[in-house]
Structure formats: structure tokens, C-alpha cells
Design a protein around this motif. Structure first.
Motif, PDB file in Angstrom:
ATOM      1  N   TRP A  15      -0.371  11.067  27.696  1.00 56.62           N
ATOM      2  CA  TRP A  15       0.972  10.976  27.127  1.00 56.62           C
ATOM      3  C   TRP A  15       0.938  11.151  25.609  1.00 56.62           C
ATOM      4  N   ARG A  16      -0.097  10.587  24.998  1.00 56.61           N
ATOM      5  CA  ARG A  16      -0.258  10.611  23.536  1.00 56.61           C
ATOM      6  C   ARG A  16      -0.245  12.035  22.965  1.00 56.61           C
ATOM      7  N   LYS A  17      -0.670  12.994  23.785  1.00 54.03           N
ATOM      8  CA  LYS A  17      -0.729  14.387  23.309  1.00 54.03           C
ATOM      9  C   LYS A  17       0.635  14.928  22.890  1.00 54.03           C
ATOM     10  N   GLN A  18       1.706  14.311  23.424  1.00 56.51           N
ATOM     11  CA  GLN A  18       3.056  14.778  23.086  1.00 56.51           C
ATOM     12  C   GLN A  18       3.505  14.279  21.714  1.00 56.51           C
ATOM     13  N   LEU A  19       2.771  13.352  21.163  1.00 54.03           N
ATOM     14  CA  LEU A  19       3.203  12.739  19.910  1.00 54.03           C
ATOM     15  C   LEU A  19       2.774  13.599  18.726  1.00 54.03           C
ATOM     16  N   LYS A  20       3.643  14.513  18.389  1.00 47.53           N
ATOM     17  CA  LYS A  20       3.352  15.411  17.266  1.00 47.53           C
ATOM     18  C   LYS A  20       4.521  15.384  16.309  1.00 47.53           C
ATOM     19  N   TYR A  21       4.205  15.147  15.044  1.00 45.09           N
ATOM     20  CA  TYR A  21       5.271  15.059  14.054  1.00 45.09           C
ATOM     21  C   TYR A  21       5.742  16.434  13.616  1.00 45.09           C
ATOM     22  N   GLY A  22       7.033  16.537  13.410  1.00 42.15           N
ATOM     23  CA  GLY A  22       7.614  17.803  12.966  1.00 42.15           C
ATOM     24  C   GLY A  22       7.904  17.769  11.479  1.00 42.15           C
ATOM     25  N   LYS A  23       8.575  18.831  11.034  1.00 42.48           N
ATOM     26  CA  LYS A  23       8.876  18.947   9.601  1.00 42.48           C
ATOM     27  C   LYS A  23       9.882  17.900   9.149  1.00 42.48           C
ATOM     28  N   HIS A  24      10.622  17.339  10.100  1.00 38.64           N
ATOM     29  CA  HIS A  24      11.621  16.335   9.725  1.00 38.64           C
ATOM     30  C   HIS A  24      10.997  14.970   9.443  1.00 38.64           C
ATOM     31  N   HIS A  25       9.693  14.887   9.613  1.00 37.93           N
ATOM     32  CA  HIS A  25       8.996  13.654   9.242  1.00 37.93           C
ATOM     33  C   HIS A  25       8.192  13.917   7.976  1.00 37.93           C
ATOM     34  N   SER A  26       8.085  12.891   7.146  1.00 35.29           N
ATOM     35  CA  SER A  26       7.202  13.064   5.998  1.00 35.29           C
ATOM     36  C   SER A  26       6.289  11.864   5.874  1.00 35.29           C
ATOM     37  N   LYS A  27       5.078  12.150   5.445  1.00 37.41           N
ATOM     38  CA  LYS A  27       4.122  11.081   5.145  1.00 37.41           C
ATOM     39  C   LYS A  27       3.962  10.055   6.262  1.00 37.41           C
ATOM     40  N   ILE A  28       3.639  10.512   7.434  1.00 33.42           N
ATOM     41  CA  ILE A  28       3.347   9.576   8.517  1.00 33.42           C
ATOM     42  C   ILE A  28       1.930   9.859   9.008  1.00 33.42           C
ATOM     43  N   CYS A  29       1.145   8.806   9.159  1.00 31.43           N
ATOM     44  CA  CYS A  29      -0.216   8.977   9.651  1.00 31.43           C
ATOM     45  C   CYS A  29      -0.143   9.339  11.139  1.00 31.43           C
ATOM     46  N   TYR A  30      -0.686  10.488  11.498  1.00 30.18           N
ATOM     47  CA  TYR A  30      -0.576  10.918  12.891  1.00 30.18           C
ATOM     48  C   TYR A  30      -1.546  10.160  13.810  1.00 30.18           C
ATOM     49  N   MET A  31      -2.460   9.411  13.202  1.00 35.76           N
ATOM     50  CA  MET A  31      -3.381   8.608  14.017  1.00 35.76           C
ATOM     51  C   MET A  31      -2.750   7.280  14.450  1.00 35.76           C
ATOM     52  N   CYS A  32      -2.130   6.591  13.488  1.00 41.06           N
ATOM     53  CA  CYS A  32      -1.611   5.257  13.803  1.00 41.06           C
ATOM     54  C   CYS A  32      -0.083   5.201  13.767  1.00 41.06           C
ATOM     55  N   HIS A  33       0.559   6.271  13.293  1.00 42.07           N
ATOM     56  CA  HIS A  33       2.029   6.393  13.281  1.00 42.07           C
ATOM     57  C   HIS A  33       2.708   5.509  12.251  1.00 42.07           C
ATOM     58  N   VAL A  34       1.937   5.044  11.280  1.00 37.37           N
ATOM     59  CA  VAL A  34       2.517   4.226  10.213  1.00 37.37           C
ATOM     60  C   VAL A  34       2.887   5.137   9.042  1.00 37.37           C
ATOM     61  N   PRO A  35       4.118   5.001   8.505  1.00 37.21           N
ATOM     62  CA  PRO A  35       4.508   5.815   7.351  1.00 37.21           C
ATOM     63  C   PRO A  35       3.665   5.457   6.125  1.00 37.21           C
ATOM     64  N   GLN A  36       3.280   6.469   5.371  1.00 36.98           N
ATOM     65  CA  GLN A  36       2.488   6.220   4.166  1.00 36.98           C
ATOM     66  C   GLN A  36       3.400   6.067   2.971  1.00 36.98           C
ATOM     67  N   ILE A  37       4.252   5.057   3.025  1.00 37.29           N
ATOM     68  CA  ILE A  37       5.228   4.884   1.957  1.00 37.29           C
ATOM     69  C   ILE A  37       4.706   3.989   0.837  1.00 37.29           C
ATOM     70  N   SER A  38       3.648   3.254   1.116  1.00 35.76           N
ATOM     71  CA  SER A  38       2.989   2.535   0.029  1.00 35.76           C
ATOM     72  C   SER A  38       1.533   2.326   0.417  1.00 35.76           C
ATOM     73  N   ASP A  39       0.680   2.205  -0.580  1.00 36.89           N
ATOM     74  CA  ASP A  39      -0.752   2.042  -0.309  1.00 36.89           C
ATOM     75  C   ASP A  39      -1.058   0.708   0.371  1.00 36.89           C
ATOM     76  N   ASP A  40      -0.180  -0.257   0.208  1.00 33.61           N
ATOM     77  CA  ASP A  40      -0.384  -1.544   0.870  1.00 33.61           C
ATOM     78  C   ASP A  40      -0.143  -1.432   2.370  1.00 33.61           C
ATOM     79  N   LEU A  41       0.872  -0.656   2.721  1.00 34.85           N
ATOM     80  CA  LEU A  41       1.207  -0.488   4.134  1.00 34.85           C
ATOM     81  C   LEU A  41       0.194   0.413   4.826  1.00 34.85           C
ATOM     82  N   HIS A  42      -0.109   1.532   4.186  1.00 31.99           N
ATOM     83  CA  HIS A  42      -1.092   2.465   4.738  1.00 31.99           C
ATOM     84  C   HIS A  42      -1.687   3.269   3.595  1.00 31.99           C
TER      85      HIS A  42
END
Ligand SMILES: [Zn+2]
Length: 124
Positions: A15-42
Motif C-alpha cells: 500500500w505504501r507504494k502509492q504514497l507519492k508526493y506531488g508538486k502541490h506538496h512542499s518540503k515533506i519527508c517522503y520517508m516519514c511524511h513529516v513536513p520539514q517546516i522547522s529543524d526541530d520538527l524534522h
């Protein structure tokens, strides 16, 4: 091995294979799906590589996505989530598409929104 919800790890991995981010997403780690909005978060990819695990350096891969997959397979939680997000997920594929869909304005991803929703209701 199956868990209580009747899901196997290999089902999740398929199922995980379907999880692919498109251009409408920015700065999201494709491994853990956490947004890279701050260095503390990711940490940014470059920083994560230094001290992290493996090539991607993501320490928390397969935490958020399996949780959302479990929500999908839990009848009651799925129903609640569908109501809350005004969505319908007849198949796990359509659920995956919804997770990867354009997030709401000011939001980062539906994947993170369902995680945050779950942390809210889980404490009730
Ligand atoms: Zn990550």
C-alpha cells in the motif's frame, strides 16, 4: 504475522507504494511524511544525513503511514475520520490518493492532518 486489525506488514508495504508526493506538496519527508517546516520538527535532508540512519537519514520512517493505514482498517475510526474530513474511502487505494491529495489551505498534507486528528481524539 497479522495484528488485531488483520493487517500484515507486507500489505502495508504494498500500500505504501502509492504514497507519492506531488508538486502541490512542499518540503515533506517522503520517508516519514513529516513536513520539514522547522529543524526541530524534522531536520533538513542534508543535516539528517550526517547523524541519521541509512541513505535518507530518516529515523522515523514507517511511523506515521502505518498509523494512518491502521486507522483505515479500524471500522469505527475510519468512519469518524471520513465524517471529520468529509471524505469517502471505499478502498485503501482511494485512501492513499486522499492522503496524497492537495492539502487544505495553510495545511501541509492530509497525511499529517489525519495524524493530528487522531492524536486529538485518542486523548478523549
Ligand atoms: Zn523523515
Amino acid at each position: 504475522m497479522e495484528d488485531k486489525l488483520g493487517i500484515t506488514w507486507s500489505e502495508y508495504k504494498d500500500w505504501r507504494k502509492q504514497l507519492k508526493y506531488g508538486k502541490h506538496h512542499s518540503k515533506i519527508c517522503y520517508m516519514c511524511h513529516v513536513p520539514q517546516i522547522s529543524d526541530d520538527l524534522h531536520p533538513t535532508f542534508a543535516k539528517a544525513k550526517k547523524g541519521g540512519r541509512g541513505a535518507t537519514g530518516c529515523e522515523y520512517a514507517d511511523v506515521v503511514a502505518p498509523l494512518t493505514f491502521a486507522i483505515y482498517h479500524h471500522q469505527e475510526l475510519k468512519k469518524k475520520a471520513e465524517q471529520y474530513f468529509e471524505a469517502r474511502w471505499p478502498t485503501s487505494m482511494e485512501f492513499a490518493y486522499w492522503l496524497m491529495d492537495v492539502p487544505k489551505k495553510t495545511r501541509h498534507s492530509n497525511m499529517i492532518d489525519i495524524l493530528l486528528w487522531y492524536t486529538e481524539i485518542a486523548t478523549l
